[in-house]
Design a protein around this motif. Structure first.
Motif, PDB file in Angstrom:
ATOM      1  N   LYS A   7       0.827  -1.203   0.000  1.00 54.75           N
ATOM      2  CA  LYS A   7       0.000   0.000   0.000  1.00 54.75           C
ATOM      3  C   LYS A   7       0.863   1.255   0.000  1.00 54.75           C
ATOM      4  N   ALA A   8       1.967   1.236   0.757  1.00 58.93           N
ATOM      5  CA  ALA A   8       2.830   2.418   0.845  1.00 58.93           C
ATOM      6  C   ALA A   8       3.348   2.821  -0.526  1.00 58.93           C
ATOM      7  N   ARG A   9       3.706   1.850  -1.358  1.00 60.30           N
ATOM      8  CA  ARG A   9       4.219   2.161  -2.691  1.00 60.30           C
ATOM      9  C   ARG A   9       3.105   2.716  -3.579  1.00 60.30           C
ATOM     10  N   PHE A  10       1.951   2.089  -3.531  1.00 57.83           N
ATOM     11  CA  PHE A  10       0.818   2.562  -4.325  1.00 57.83           C
ATOM     12  C   PHE A  10       0.443   3.985  -3.919  1.00 57.83           C
ATOM     13  N   ASP A  11       0.423   4.261  -2.612  1.00 55.22           N
ATOM     14  CA  ASP A  11       0.036   5.583  -2.122  1.00 55.22           C
ATOM     15  C   ASP A  11       0.992   6.670  -2.575  1.00 55.22           C
ATOM     16  N   GLU A  12       2.291   6.394  -2.553  1.00 47.21           N
ATOM     17  CA  GLU A  12       3.247   7.434  -2.929  1.00 47.21           C
ATOM     18  C   GLU A  12       3.246   7.691  -4.433  1.00 47.21           C
ATOM     19  N   PHE A  13       2.953   6.663  -5.220  1.00 48.71           N
ATOM     20  CA  PHE A  13       2.820   6.869  -6.658  1.00 48.71           C
ATOM     21  C   PHE A  13       1.550   7.641  -6.998  1.00 48.71           C
ATOM     22  N   THR A  14       0.463   7.351  -6.296  1.00 43.35           N
ATOM     23  CA  THR A  14      -0.843   7.921  -6.645  1.00 43.35           C
ATOM     24  C   THR A  14      -1.244   9.085  -5.744  1.00 43.35           C
ATOM     25  N   PHE A  15      -0.342   9.493  -4.835  1.00 48.44           N
ATOM     26  CA  PHE A  15      -0.603  10.599  -3.922  1.00 48.44           C
ATOM     27  C   PHE A  15      -1.827  10.325  -3.066  1.00 48.44           C
ATOM     28  N   GLY A  16      -1.933   9.094  -2.617  1.00 50.65           N
ATOM     29  CA  GLY A  16      -2.973   8.752  -1.669  1.00 50.65           C
ATOM     30  C   GLY A  16      -4.340   8.526  -2.266  1.00 50.65           C
ATOM     31  N   PHE A  17      -4.422   8.141  -3.541  1.00 50.17           N
ATOM     32  CA  PHE A  17      -5.726   7.821  -4.124  1.00 50.17           C
ATOM     33  C   PHE A  17      -6.387   6.707  -3.326  1.00 50.17           C
ATOM     34  N   SER A  18      -7.662   6.874  -3.003  1.00 52.28           N
ATOM     35  CA  SER A  18      -8.343   5.851  -2.196  1.00 52.28           C
ATOM     36  C   SER A  18      -9.737   5.538  -2.703  1.00 52.28           C
ATOM     37  N   GLY A  19      -9.927   5.592  -3.995  1.00 54.33           N
ATOM     38  CA  GLY A  19     -11.234   5.260  -4.540  1.00 54.33           C
ATOM     39  C   GLY A  19     -12.084   6.497  -4.743  1.00 54.33           C
ATOM     40  N   SER A  33       1.400  -3.882  -9.797  1.00 49.42           N
ATOM     41  CA  SER A  33       2.158  -2.985 -10.662  1.00 49.42           C
ATOM     42  C   SER A  33       2.779  -3.772 -11.795  1.00 49.42           C
ATOM     43  N   THR A  34       2.975  -3.105 -12.945  1.00 48.54           N
ATOM     44  CA  THR A  34       3.810  -3.700 -13.983  1.00 48.54           C
ATOM     45  C   THR A  34       5.254  -3.717 -13.481  1.00 48.54           C
ATOM     46  N   HIS A  35       6.122  -4.463 -14.135  1.00 50.29           N
ATOM     47  CA  HIS A  35       7.485  -4.615 -13.638  1.00 50.29           C
ATOM     48  C   HIS A  35       8.259  -3.306 -13.603  1.00 50.29           C
ATOM     49  N   ASP A  36       7.889  -2.356 -14.479  1.00 52.47           N
ATOM     50  CA  ASP A  36       8.587  -1.071 -14.524  1.00 52.47           C
ATOM     51  C   ASP A  36       7.785   0.057 -13.877  1.00 52.47           C
ATOM     52  N   SER A  37       6.720  -0.297 -13.157  1.00 59.27           N
ATOM     53  CA  SER A  37       5.855   0.683 -12.480  1.00 59.27           C
ATOM     54  C   SER A  37       5.248   1.682 -13.457  1.00 59.27           C
ATOM     55  N   GLN A 139      11.075   9.950  -3.934  1.00 56.94           N
ATOM     56  CA  GLN A 139       9.925  10.355  -3.135  1.00 56.94           C
ATOM     57  C   GLN A 139       9.586  11.826  -3.353  1.00 56.94           C
ATOM     58  N   LEU A 140      10.601  12.675  -3.348  1.00 61.72           N
ATOM     59  CA  LEU A 140      10.380  14.109  -3.554  1.00 61.72           C
ATOM     60  C   LEU A 140       9.774  14.398  -4.919  1.00 61.72           C
ATOM     61  N   GLN A 141      10.268  13.726  -5.965  1.00 60.73           N
ATOM     62  CA  GLN A 141       9.739  14.010  -7.295  1.00 60.73           C
ATOM     63  C   GLN A 141       8.303  13.531  -7.441  1.00 60.73           C
ATOM     64  N   GLU A 142       7.950  12.407  -6.799  1.00 58.44           N
ATOM     65  CA  GLU A 142       6.559  11.958  -6.857  1.00 58.44           C
ATOM     66  C   GLU A 142       5.632  12.982  -6.202  1.00 58.44           C
ATOM     67  N   ILE A 143       6.072  13.582  -5.103  1.00 58.85           N
ATOM     68  CA  ILE A 143       5.281  14.638  -4.467  1.00 58.85           C
ATOM     69  C   ILE A 143       5.225  15.875  -5.365  1.00 58.85           C
TER      70      ILE A 143
END
Length: 455
Positions: A7-19, A33-37, A139-143
């Motif tokens: 979940k932590a990886r999904f959240d940081e990629f999607t900025f906390g998307f929760s439906g 995730s796909t192998h290359d995200s 992490q910074l760039q995803e934010i």
């Protein structure tokens, strides 16, 4: 091959998307995730419908992951996971370029591409170029993909003289989002226009900085505590905090039309010396409320901390009045927000927990927890590998809110923002509500540990 992710990886990629819709009835059961995200997917159990919904997320043309295509219903978890894996496998095996969805609104910022001739800050260069900083950089760039630059100078300042201040803003941006606050990025003044459960709030960010422009020695480690530590905490450090807080208060943000009648807070962080935020935070409450502490021998023969009212803070020939919240004009400041975690270390830890960074790097967090025993003088030390399977960390863990007892418009209390630690003055005592074992201070150790040799 599609891979199940945390979940932590999904959240940081999607900025906390929760439906979407009634999120209280959305229970996440799997992330992939796909192998290359390049593509992500999540599966939610919807209690009201007693069924599952799958969502596919792709990066749009603004580099933000967003839901793509309709939500797909499934009767069982197994059916949903099989469908998700098949869809992600098709994306991996495609022979044409993946079409990006179109984003809405203004794009975020690219923190690490340099398009100017300014002198680069060594802290920025360290984050951009070193292997130890890969988790923080990602992490910074995803934010930053979600952060809108209100005045057009954010990236340049992040890369040059304002690295610390911009890290502090990015940290606050991520924390406010983690607290489920809506962040209106259409206005740049004050820094943050927030809304939570229909309550609008405003926050202006500021940092306590070094008195000189001397370059940071990144190999020297954190600045040690001053020799006469408690004298420094009662005098020098309140003056260091007082300068930026007073300067921001004099700008009278509460008189702006969009701010009038709403809670307004100043968010301050200490960057006056490398790593000083590890030991300086005690001085903030002393300055804000005008009360320090002293050791008193209790009836049981043990020393305990007792309130010690102050009148002023003195350093050499300079003297300032204590009790910021009692100063003229401060009644318009609803609260002061603080954290000692708006640093590279926090982004390193959260990025590592999300699976970012070089896999040969081990990350340990070493510090002191608060001691819930009444009158305790010493905290509880800890030293932990953050990937041990039991360690848990959230964005708002170190967030502290100091409420102004004289505020004309009070800041929302702990019922609205329970994840933060809230401080209030009760007579001469400073009382707080929050997690019983909150982190008082810590430093993060990143060490390269190559894989064990194999035969």
């Amino acid at each position: 091959m599609p891979t199940r992710i945390r979940k932590a990886r999904f959240d940081e990629f999607t900025f906390g998307f929760s439906g979407s819709g009634d999120q209280e009835n959305w229970n996440a059961v799997a992330y992939w995730s796909t192998h290359d995200s390049e593509a992500l997917a999540a599966l939610y159990y919807v209690e009201k419908a007693d069924s599952y919904l799958g969502v596919l997320c792709l990066r749009n043309d603004q580099h933000r992951f967003a839901p793509h295509g309709p939500l797909v219903p499934f009767r069982t978890l197994r059916e949903g996971e099989a469908s998700i894996c098949q869809k992600l496998k098709e994306i991996e095996e495609r022979t044409t370029e993946l079409v990006c969805p179109t984003g809405e609104g203004k794009p975020g910022v690219d923190l690490f591409t340099t398009n100017h001739n300014g002198t680069l800050n060594p802290v920025f260069v360290n984050i951009r170029d070193t292997m130890h900083s890969q988790a923080a950089r990602k992490q910074l760039q995803e934010i930053a993909n979600w952060f809108v630059d209100g005045d057009g100078n954010f990236v340049r300042e992040f890369q040059t003289a304002g690295t610390d201040a911009r890290l502090w803003e990015l940290y606050l941006f991520r924390v406010f989002h983690a607290l489920d606050m809506k962040i209106d990025q259409t206005s740049a003044v004050p820094d943050f226009t927030l809304e939570l459960n229909g309550q609008k709030m405003f926050v202006e960010a500021v940092t306590a900085n070094a008195g000189s422009n001397q370059a940071v020695d990144l190999m020297a480690g954190p600045t040690p505590r001053p020799d006469d530590f408690w004298k420094f905490i009662e005098n020098d450090m309140p003056i260091i905090f007082g300068s930026p807080l007073y300067s921001k208060m004099k700008k009278s943000y509460w008189e702006l039309e969009n701010v009038k009648g709403r809670p307004f807070a100043i968010a301050v962080a200490d960057f006056h010396a490398p790593g000083s935020m590890i030991w300086s935070h005690t001085a903030l409450s002393i300055y804000l409320y005008g009360t320090s502490a002293e050791k008193v021998l209790g009836s049981d023969g043990r020393f305990v901390a007792m309130p010690k009212p102050l009148q002023s803070h003195v350093k050499g020939k300079k003297s300032i009045p204590t009790n910021f919240f009692a100063q003229p004009g401060a009644e318009n400041v609803s609260a002061v927000i603080f954290s000692n975690a708006g640093t590279k270390a926090k982004f390193t830890r959260m990025g590592t927990l999300a699976g970012f960074g070089n896999p040969t790097m081990t990350v340990r967090r070493i510090g002191t927890l608060s001691n819930p025993e009444p009158g305790a003088l010493e905290g509880i030390p800890f030293n932990v590998n953050i990937e041990n399977g039991e360690y848990c960390e959230n964005w708002a863990d170190e967030l502290e809110i100091y409420h102004n007892p004289n505020a004309l418009i009070p800041w929302p209390d702990e019922d609205l923002i329970p994840a933060a630690t809230h401080f209030r003055q009760k007579g001469d005592d400073l009382v707080w509500r929050g997690a019983p074992f909150r982190v008082l201070n810590s430093y993060t150790e990143v060490i390269s540990k190559p894989s064990f040799p194999t035969e």
